[in-house]
Write a protein that holds these residues in place. Structure first.
Motif, PDB file in Angstrom:
ATOM      1  N   GLY A 177      13.018   2.795   0.082  1.00 30.09           N
ATOM      2  CA  GLY A 177      12.334   2.669  -1.191  1.00 30.09           C
ATOM      3  C   GLY A 177      13.291   2.145  -2.247  1.00 30.09           C
ATOM      4  O   GLY A 177      14.003   1.168  -2.026  1.00 30.09           O
ATOM      5  N   GLN A 221       0.842  -1.205   0.000  1.00 29.92           N
ATOM      6  CA  GLN A 221       0.000   0.000   0.000  1.00 29.92           C
ATOM      7  C   GLN A 221       0.876   1.253   0.000  1.00 29.92           C
ATOM      8  O   GLN A 221       1.773   1.390  -0.829  1.00 29.92           O
ATOM      9  CB  GLN A 221      -0.965  -0.050   1.186  1.00 29.92           C
ATOM     10  CG  GLN A 221      -1.881  -1.264   1.145  1.00 29.92           C
ATOM     11  CD  GLN A 221      -2.657  -1.484   2.416  1.00 29.92           C
ATOM     12  OE1 GLN A 221      -2.420  -0.839   3.426  1.00 29.92           O
ATOM     13  NE2 GLN A 221      -3.609  -2.417   2.381  1.00 29.92           N
ATOM     14  N   ASP A 222       0.665   2.171   0.946  1.00 31.36           N
ATOM     15  CA  ASP A 222       1.409   3.432   0.947  1.00 31.36           C
ATOM     16  C   ASP A 222       2.628   3.398   1.858  1.00 31.36           C
ATOM     17  O   ASP A 222       3.223   4.432   2.156  1.00 31.36           O
ATOM     18  CB  ASP A 222       0.493   4.584   1.367  1.00 31.36           C
ATOM     19  CG  ASP A 222      -0.053   4.380   2.784  1.00 31.36           C
ATOM     20  OD1 ASP A 222      -0.045   3.222   3.265  1.00 31.36           O
ATOM     21  OD2 ASP A 222      -0.492   5.371   3.398  1.00 31.36           O
ATOM     22  N   LYS A 223       3.020   2.210   2.324  1.00 30.05           N
ATOM     23  CA  LYS A 223       4.153   2.095   3.246  1.00 30.05           C
ATOM     24  C   LYS A 223       5.466   2.037   2.465  1.00 30.05           C
ATOM     25  O   LYS A 223       5.494   1.835   1.251  1.00 30.05           O
ATOM     26  CB  LYS A 223       4.007   0.871   4.142  1.00 30.05           C
ATOM     27  CG  LYS A 223       2.722   0.847   4.960  1.00 30.05           C
ATOM     28  CD  LYS A 223       2.563   2.089   5.806  1.00 30.05           C
ATOM     29  CE  LYS A 223       1.270   2.053   6.607  1.00 30.05           C
ATOM     30  NZ  LYS A 223       1.072   3.309   7.376  1.00 30.05           N
ATOM     31  N   THR A 224       6.570   2.217   3.199  1.00 28.12           N
ATOM     32  CA  THR A 224       7.905   2.260   2.595  1.00 28.12           C
ATOM     33  C   THR A 224       8.759   1.117   3.125  1.00 28.12           C
ATOM     34  O   THR A 224       8.635   0.721   4.288  1.00 28.12           O
ATOM     35  CB  THR A 224       8.597   3.603   2.914  1.00 28.12           C
ATOM     36  OG1 THR A 224       7.755   4.667   2.500  1.00 28.12           O
ATOM     37  CG2 THR A 224       9.932   3.716   2.193  1.00 28.12           C
ATOM     38  N   THR A 272       5.414   0.526   9.120  1.00 28.80           N
ATOM     39  CA  THR A 272       4.186   0.495   9.910  1.00 28.80           C
ATOM     40  C   THR A 272       4.514   0.985  11.310  1.00 28.80           C
ATOM     41  O   THR A 272       5.663   1.301  11.620  1.00 28.80           O
ATOM     42  CB  THR A 272       3.623  -0.929   9.960  1.00 28.80           C
ATOM     43  OG1 THR A 272       4.652  -1.821  10.421  1.00 28.80           O
ATOM     44  CG2 THR A 272       3.159  -1.394   8.582  1.00 28.80           C
TER      45      THR A 272
END
Length: 335
Positions: free
Chosen positions: A124, A101-104, A165
């Motif tokens: 990333g 999802q939007d996590k790195t 997270t």
């Protein structure tokens, strides 16, 4: 008759009332069985989050990982993986993540200096370390793998792949590097830095390789940049190598050497695993001449060696004569 009728109605009413009572009692019992305590609420949002999480933990525990970023290799979570590689090789540390999802994703290295000694390697797709051997090499569809080129013994550490997270989810890899030992040694097995030979003699160098499987490998000998293993122009060159499961023993021999055979000699099993010494070819020169006039003992020739032995024998003979000569009495003369 009326008395009997009233009595019957009373019995029926009692029976009906009793049944209803029992039904109400039963209904109460069933309802109470499914009554749940109300969730605790506080004025603190974080505590409410904790209470909500706790109240649903048992109910949805086996579904938690499906609704957020998680590692595909579930067995690696909370259990560090050990990985042993060969020095000089290029490796990948895998980190497969679903539902990012939007996590790195980040890679960090935890050094042996202490728990808080962390080096940030990648975030990333970007590399943040100055060491060019480290690189994020993403593999479709979800493998955020870290590539390390030309692995060195110093790369031994714990590597962590982290998801951003709260708190971060982490898998850990303990990397161990098996570094081969390559040395050119003397007859006692000690490493050499330089060696001296007289002209027209036979050059002979021994190389030992340890801590690496050599069953299908080759030990290369070089003079400068020229590989000697397959040299057919010089003549008189012999390379003999004994390959073993944990290393190799190799010997280089060159017959009737001359001045052009001096220089750097290298024993190598790869571009990164080698050992080099300097060979000097002498033609009656002294060490002092070899080192541009520096004070040093000369190289003894066969004549010099015989002369030293004869002088030592004469000295010993004179000492024996003095010890066994008769003692002459001394007389004091008064004038």
């Amino acid at each position: 008759h009326q008395h009997n009728t009233a009595k019957s109605q009373a019995i029926i009413t009692a029976a009906t009332g009793g049944t209803a009572g029992r039904q109400r009692g039963s209904a109460k019992k069933v309802e109470s069985k499914y009554i749940l305590p109300k969730p605790q609420k506080t004025d603190a949002p974080m505590l409410n989050y904790i209470f909500d999480t706790f109240s649903t933990a048992n109910k949805h525990h086996h579904h938690d990982q499906r609704y957020g970023p998680h590692f595909e290799d579930v067995q690696r979570v909370g259990q560090p993986t050990n990985m042993t590689v060969q020095a000089g090789s290029s490796i990948h540390l895998n980190c497969r993540i679903s539902l990012l999802q939007d996590k790195t994703v980040s890679w960090v290295r935890r050094n042996a200096l202490g728990e808080n000694a962390l080096d940030l390697l990648t975030v990333g797709l970007h590399t943040y370390t100055g060491d060019k051997r480290y690189k994020m090499e993403f593999q479709y569809p979800n493998n955020w793998r870290l590539k390390i080129t030309n692995v060195k013994k110093d790369d031994e550490a714990m590597y962590e792949c982290q998801i951003s997270t709260h708190p971060p989810r982490v898998i850990q890899i303990n990397l161990f590097v098996n570094a081969p030992k390559v040395m050119i040694v003397d007859e006692f097995g000690d490493p050499l830095q330089e060696k001296y030979y007289e002209i027209d003699s036979t050059l002979q160098l021994s190389c030992v390789v340890r801590n690496v499987a050599m069953a299908t490998s080759v030990v290369y000998w070089k003079h400068g940049v020229d590989v000697l293993n397959y040299d057919v122009t010089r003549g008189g060159i012999s390379v003999k190598t004994e390959l073993m499961d944990d290393g190799a023993n190799s010997t280089l021999s060159i017959a009737k050497i001359n001045k052009s055979d001096s220089g750097n000699y290298t024993c190598a099993i790869s571009d990164f695993q080698n050992f080099t010494i300097v060979v000097h070819i002498l033609n009656g020169e002294s060490f002092a001449e070899l080192h541009h006039g520096a004070a040093a003992p000369t190289v003894p020739s066969a004549f010099h060696q015989q002369l030293v032995v004869h002088c030592a024998l004469l000295s010993l003979l004179l000492l024996l004569l003095l010890l066994h000569a008769p003692h002459q009495p001394y007389t004091l003369v008064h004038r």
